[in-house]
Write a protein that holds these residues in place. Structure first.
Motif, PDB file in Angstrom:
ATOM      1  N   SER A 103      -5.782   3.340  11.310  1.00 29.67           N
ATOM      2  CA  SER A 103      -5.981   2.970  12.502  1.00 29.67           C
ATOM      3  C   SER A 103      -7.344   2.139  12.505  1.00 29.67           C
ATOM      4  O   SER A 103      -7.448   1.082  13.334  1.00 29.67           O
ATOM      5  N   ARG A 104      -8.434   2.791  11.828  1.00 25.44           N
ATOM      6  CA  ARG A 104      -9.694   1.998  11.924  1.00 25.44           C
ATOM      7  C   ARG A 104     -10.042   1.008  10.889  1.00 25.44           C
ATOM      8  O   ARG A 104     -11.182   0.749  10.439  1.00 25.44           O
ATOM      9  N   ALA A 105      -8.903   0.586  10.154  1.00 23.31           N
ATOM     10  CA  ALA A 105      -9.248  -0.419   9.114  1.00 23.31           C
ATOM     11  C   ALA A 105      -9.929  -1.432   9.037  1.00 23.31           C
ATOM     12  O   ALA A 105     -10.870  -1.473   8.226  1.00 23.31           O
ATOM     13  N   VAL A 106     -10.177  -2.113  10.049  1.00 26.60           N
ATOM     14  CA  VAL A 106     -11.110  -3.251  10.203  1.00 26.60           C
ATOM     15  C   VAL A 106     -12.558  -2.943  10.438  1.00 26.60           C
ATOM     16  O   VAL A 106     -13.334  -3.510  10.453  1.00 26.60           O
ATOM     17  N   GLU A 107     -12.695  -1.493  10.879  1.00 27.40           N
ATOM     18  CA  GLU A 107     -14.001  -0.928  11.184  1.00 27.40           C
ATOM     19  C   GLU A 107     -14.655  -0.459   9.796  1.00 27.40           C
ATOM     20  O   GLU A 107     -15.885  -0.292   9.870  1.00 27.40           O
ATOM     21  N   LEU A 108     -13.855  -0.451   8.605  1.00 29.04           N
ATOM     22  CA  LEU A 108     -14.476  -0.148   7.513  1.00 29.04           C
ATOM     23  C   LEU A 108     -15.393  -1.449   6.972  1.00 29.04           C
ATOM     24  O   LEU A 108     -14.522  -2.375   6.469  1.00 29.04           O
ATOM     25  N   ARG A 109     -16.432  -1.222   6.727  1.00 27.22           N
ATOM     26  CA  ARG A 109     -17.434  -2.405   6.424  1.00 27.22           C
ATOM     27  C   ARG A 109     -18.040  -2.029   5.136  1.00 27.22           C
ATOM     28  O   ARG A 109     -18.849  -2.740   4.670  1.00 27.22           O
ATOM     29  N   THR A 110     -17.728  -1.086   4.421  1.00 31.39           N
ATOM     30  CA  THR A 110     -18.352  -0.710   2.947  1.00 31.39           C
ATOM     31  C   THR A 110     -17.619  -0.913   2.000  1.00 31.39           C
ATOM     32  O   THR A 110     -16.347  -0.364   1.900  1.00 31.39           O
ATOM     33  N   PRO A 111     -17.952  -1.775   1.040  1.00 26.19           N
ATOM     34  CA  PRO A 111     -16.805  -1.946  -0.131  1.00 26.19           C
ATOM     35  C   PRO A 111     -16.337  -0.747  -0.802  1.00 26.19           C
ATOM     36  O   PRO A 111     -17.311   0.143  -1.209  1.00 26.19           O
ATOM     37  N   SER A 112     -15.137  -0.699  -1.026  1.00 29.63           N
ATOM     38  CA  SER A 112     -14.449   0.808  -1.375  1.00 29.63           C
ATOM     39  C   SER A 112     -13.612   0.444  -2.669  1.00 29.63           C
ATOM     40  O   SER A 112     -12.451  -0.209  -2.172  1.00 29.63           O
ATOM     41  N   LEU A 113     -13.482   1.145  -3.553  1.00 24.87           N
ATOM     42  CA  LEU A 113     -12.497   1.429  -4.522  1.00 24.87           C
ATOM     43  C   LEU A 113     -11.883   2.431  -4.463  1.00 24.87           C
ATOM     44  O   LEU A 113     -12.292   3.698  -4.556  1.00 24.87           O
ATOM     45  N   ILE A 114     -10.331   2.569  -4.184  1.00 21.81           N
ATOM     46  CA  ILE A 114      -9.659   3.743  -4.097  1.00 21.81           C
ATOM     47  C   ILE A 114      -8.647   3.982  -5.278  1.00 21.81           C
ATOM     48  O   ILE A 114      -7.884   3.088  -5.480  1.00 21.81           O
ATOM     49  N   LEU A 115      -8.856   4.949  -5.919  1.00 17.35           N
ATOM     50  CA  LEU A 115      -7.886   5.433  -7.147  1.00 17.35           C
ATOM     51  C   LEU A 115      -7.036   6.364  -6.808  1.00 17.35           C
ATOM     52  O   LEU A 115      -7.494   7.681  -6.254  1.00 17.35           O
ATOM     53  N   HIS A 116      -5.694   6.208  -6.862  1.00 16.39           N
ATOM     54  CA  HIS A 116      -4.942   7.261  -6.022  1.00 16.39           C
ATOM     55  C   HIS A 116      -3.398   7.110  -6.731  1.00 16.39           C
ATOM     56  O   HIS A 116      -2.938   6.135  -6.907  1.00 16.39           O
ATOM     57  N   SER A 117      -2.923   8.326  -7.008  1.00 10.32           N
ATOM     58  CA  SER A 117      -1.757   8.415  -7.669  1.00 10.32           C
ATOM     59  C   SER A 117      -0.657   8.517  -6.803  1.00 10.32           C
ATOM     60  O   SER A 117      -0.732   9.023  -5.669  1.00 10.32           O
ATOM     61  N   ILE A 118       0.509   7.642  -7.227  1.00 12.25           N
ATOM     62  CA  ILE A 118       1.683   7.600  -6.351  1.00 12.25           C
ATOM     63  C   ILE A 118       2.593   8.892  -6.170  1.00 12.25           C
ATOM     64  O   ILE A 118       3.311   8.879  -5.466  1.00 12.25           O
ATOM     65  N   ASP A 119       2.153   9.872  -6.909  1.00 14.77           N
ATOM     66  CA  ASP A 119       2.814  10.920  -6.718  1.00 14.77           C
ATOM     67  C   ASP A 119       2.092  12.113  -6.477  1.00 14.77           C
ATOM     68  O   ASP A 119       2.266  13.190  -6.888  1.00 14.77           O
ATOM     69  N   ASP A 120       1.050  11.941  -5.814  1.00 13.45           N
ATOM     70  CA  ASP A 120       0.052  12.904  -5.214  1.00 13.45           C
ATOM     71  C   ASP A 120       0.825  13.827  -4.445  1.00 13.45           C
ATOM     72  O   ASP A 120       1.423  13.599  -3.364  1.00 13.45           O
ATOM     73  N   ASP A 121       0.874  15.168  -4.966  1.00 12.51           N
ATOM     74  CA  ASP A 121       1.663  16.114  -4.185  1.00 12.51           C
ATOM     75  C   ASP A 121       0.859  16.831  -2.997  1.00 12.51           C
ATOM     76  O   ASP A 121       1.352  17.708  -2.285  1.00 12.51           O
ATOM     77  N   PHE A 122      -0.508  16.439  -2.913  1.00  6.39           N
ATOM     78  CA  PHE A 122      -1.367  17.154  -1.900  1.00  6.39           C
ATOM     79  C   PHE A 122      -1.844  16.202  -0.828  1.00  6.39           C
ATOM     80  O   PHE A 122      -1.473  16.098   0.615  1.00  6.39           O
ATOM     81  N   VAL A 123      -2.099  14.943  -1.105  1.00  8.08           N
ATOM     82  CA  VAL A 123      -2.655  13.748  -0.130  1.00  8.08           C
ATOM     83  C   VAL A 123      -1.861  12.809  -0.376  1.00  8.08           C
ATOM     84  O   VAL A 123      -2.125  12.093  -1.540  1.00  8.08           O
ATOM     85  N   PRO A 124      -0.943  12.339   0.254  1.00  4.90           N
ATOM     86  CA  PRO A 124       0.208  11.380   0.146  1.00  4.90           C
ATOM     87  C   PRO A 124      -0.887   9.848   0.061  1.00  4.90           C
ATOM     88  O   PRO A 124      -1.943   9.735   0.736  1.00  4.90           O
ATOM     89  N   TYR A 125      -0.331   9.139  -1.031  1.00  2.00           N
ATOM     90  CA  TYR A 125      -1.062   7.635  -1.160  1.00  2.00           C
ATOM     91  C   TYR A 125      -0.656   6.716  -0.133  1.00  2.00           C
ATOM     92  O   TYR A 125      -1.542   5.750  -0.130  1.00  2.00           O
ATOM     93  N   GLU A 126       0.251   6.860   0.756  1.00  2.00           N
ATOM     94  CA  GLU A 126       0.607   5.666   1.546  1.00  2.00           C
ATOM     95  C   GLU A 126      -0.392   5.140   2.457  1.00  2.00           C
ATOM     96  O   GLU A 126      -0.543   3.954   2.702  1.00  2.00           O
ATOM     97  N   PRO A 127      -1.177   6.236   3.076  1.00  2.00           N
ATOM     98  CA  PRO A 127      -2.240   5.757   3.960  1.00  2.00           C
ATOM     99  C   PRO A 127      -3.168   4.777   3.131  1.00  2.00           C
ATOM    100  O   PRO A 127      -3.928   3.849   3.628  1.00  2.00           O
ATOM    101  N   THR A 128      -3.551   5.153   2.001  1.00  2.00           N
ATOM    102  CA  THR A 128      -4.340   4.416   0.951  1.00  2.00           C
ATOM    103  C   THR A 128      -3.909   2.960   0.733  1.00  2.00           C
ATOM    104  O   THR A 128      -4.624   1.952   1.138  1.00  2.00           O
ATOM    105  N   ALA A 129      -2.699   2.967   0.660  1.00  2.39           N
ATOM    106  CA  ALA A 129      -2.090   1.582   0.336  1.00  2.39           C
ATOM    107  C   ALA A 129      -2.234   0.812   1.551  1.00  2.39           C
ATOM    108  O   ALA A 129      -2.416  -0.312   1.483  1.00  2.39           O
ATOM    109  N   GLU A 130      -1.750   1.640   2.672  1.00  2.00           N
ATOM    110  CA  GLU A 130      -1.856   0.786   3.976  1.00  2.00           C
ATOM    111  C   GLU A 130      -3.161   0.366   4.313  1.00  2.00           C
ATOM    112  O   GLU A 130      -3.292  -0.830   4.965  1.00  2.00           O
TER     113      GLU A 130
END
Length: 405
Positions: A328-355
């Motif tokens: 929801s706050r996507a446009v407020e993030l102003r720090t360059p960020s690299l996110i590495l995330h497995s698509i089969d993460d069984d604890f923290v789903p990756y979909e919010p990262t992709a979105e």
């Protein structure tokens, strides 16, 4: 079954009893629902004091050119890569390498043992699986300095692992929920190749730093202040700016620090591994995994966020999940960020990262992995993990990054 006359003649009696029974049933249901929701809510924010040895060590094979271990086959142990196997209550561990054989019908997997630290693996019968290969910088042959960061709650032990030819940017490693500062050790060689000193920090409730007054995780709402103190430490020791490396909940903490810290202008970039981007999504996922009905998961969320829930959860203050919803706050993030995330993460789903990356491509780069489950992207493919991080960070560090050979 009663006749119509009996039903009619005893209507008042049975009606009263039926209402009472229905009321008791409703109370029982509400009580059970509240109890399960309260248990779920407390589990989320209560640190576990000791890790459970939940993996069976079936045998250790010593004859042959290489030590081997036979383990219970689990969704984690049957994935290729390099991992840590901790035993003797976490006081010892082995570095576990490739799969040598896997027998599904027997429920066992045999893997190579690359090293053993601090104990005798042959006498161990159980342990726990980890993405952390090393417990201490010395196991990697790295010089380090034991330092103390002045956290808001007291002294926080940390490791300062200096680069050979350091530039002015430091890497600050922020571990995840239930982990400790050794989680960031696997990223130290990458930081060093980029000319960054590495500061591996502890924070409230992690077993090394002092507990918070309420003894509860803030899931990032409170812990970011400890990262703020770590940034202060780096700046006082000569850093010009910092890169935050955050794992899982450490990613949520890093995002909050980059948003709220007094010294946030010194956060040059973030490298986040399987970060929590939206806690509501994670709680719903965990409720589903544990076969908890949606309405109970929602009730637990209410307990965590409502002021009255503090009596149940033990939190000093209610959670503010909206402030940690980076979709929801996507446009407020102003720090360059690299996110590495497995698509089969069984604890923290990756979909919010992709979105998040879709909504803010200017600031967020998403690098998907597979077969890595939770925070084990490096373990599955260290060459790719390190090359991606180096290629992304190098231009941001400019002339201070060491040349790539």
């Amino acid at each position: 079954m009663a006749t119509s006359d009996q039903q009619s003649s005893s209507w008042l009696k049975w009606g009263a009893l039926g209402a009472a029974a229905a009321g008791a049933g409703a109370v029982a249901v509400v009580t059970a629902t509240s109890g399960l929701a309260a248990y779920f809510a407390r589990r989320i924010v209560t640190p576990e004091k000791q890790r459970v040895d939940d993996l069976a060590i079936l045998a250790v094979i010593t004859d042959g050119p290489q030590l081997q271990v036979v383990l219970e086959a689990t969704p984690d142990t049957v994935i290729d890569g390099t991992y840590g196997l901790y035993f003797n209550g976490g006081r010892a561990h082995a570095v576990i390498g490739p799969i040598l054989s896997y027998v599904p019908r027997e429920g066992s997997v045999t893997r190579a043992v690359l090293a053993v630290h601090g104990g005798e693996l042959r006498s161990a019968t159980s342990g726990w699986w980890s993405g952390n290969l090393y417990a201490h910088p010395a196991e990697m042959g790295l010089d380090h300095e034991d330092v103390t960061v002045n956290l808001p709650g007291g002294p926080g032990p940390a490791w300062l692992v200096p680069a050979l030819n350091p530039g002015p940017t430091w890497a600050i490693m922020v571990h995840g929920r239930g982990a400790t500062r050794n989680e960031g050790l696997r990223a130290v060689p990458t930081a060093h190749r980029l000319g960054m000193n590495a500061l591996l920090v502890s924070y409230r409730n992690d077993g090394d730093a002092p507990d918070a007054p309420d003894g509860r995780y803030g899931l990032g709402v409170t812990e970011w202040a400890d990262v703020e103190a770590a940034i202060d430490f780096a700046l006082a020791r000569g850093a010009k700016d910092v890169v935050l490396f955050g794992y899982s909940m450490g990613g949520a903490i890093s995002l909050q620090a980059a948003d709220l810290a007094r010294n946030r202008k010194y956060v040059l970039a973030m490298v986040l591994d399987a970060p929590v981007i939206n806690w509501v999504n994670v709680l719903a996922h965990q409720a589903q995994l544990n076969r908890i009905p949606d309405y109970i998961g929602s009730y637990a969320e209410l307990m965590l966020t409502h002021p009255l829930g503090r009596r149940i959860t033990g939190l000093a203050a209610p959670m503010d999940f909206k402030s940690m919803d980076w979709v929801s706050r996507a446009v407020e993030l102003r720090t360059p960020s690299l996110i590495l995330h497995s698509i089969d993460d069984d604890f923290v789903p990756y979909e919010p990262t992709a979105e998040l990356a879709r909504r803010n491509p200017e600031m967020v780069t998403f690098e998907p992995f597979s077969k890595a489950r939770h925070t084990k992207e490096w373990n599955v493919d260290p060459v790719r993990w390190e090359s991606v991080v180096e290629a992304w960070l190098r231009p941001r560090l400019g002339k201070y990054a060491l040349p790539r050979y």
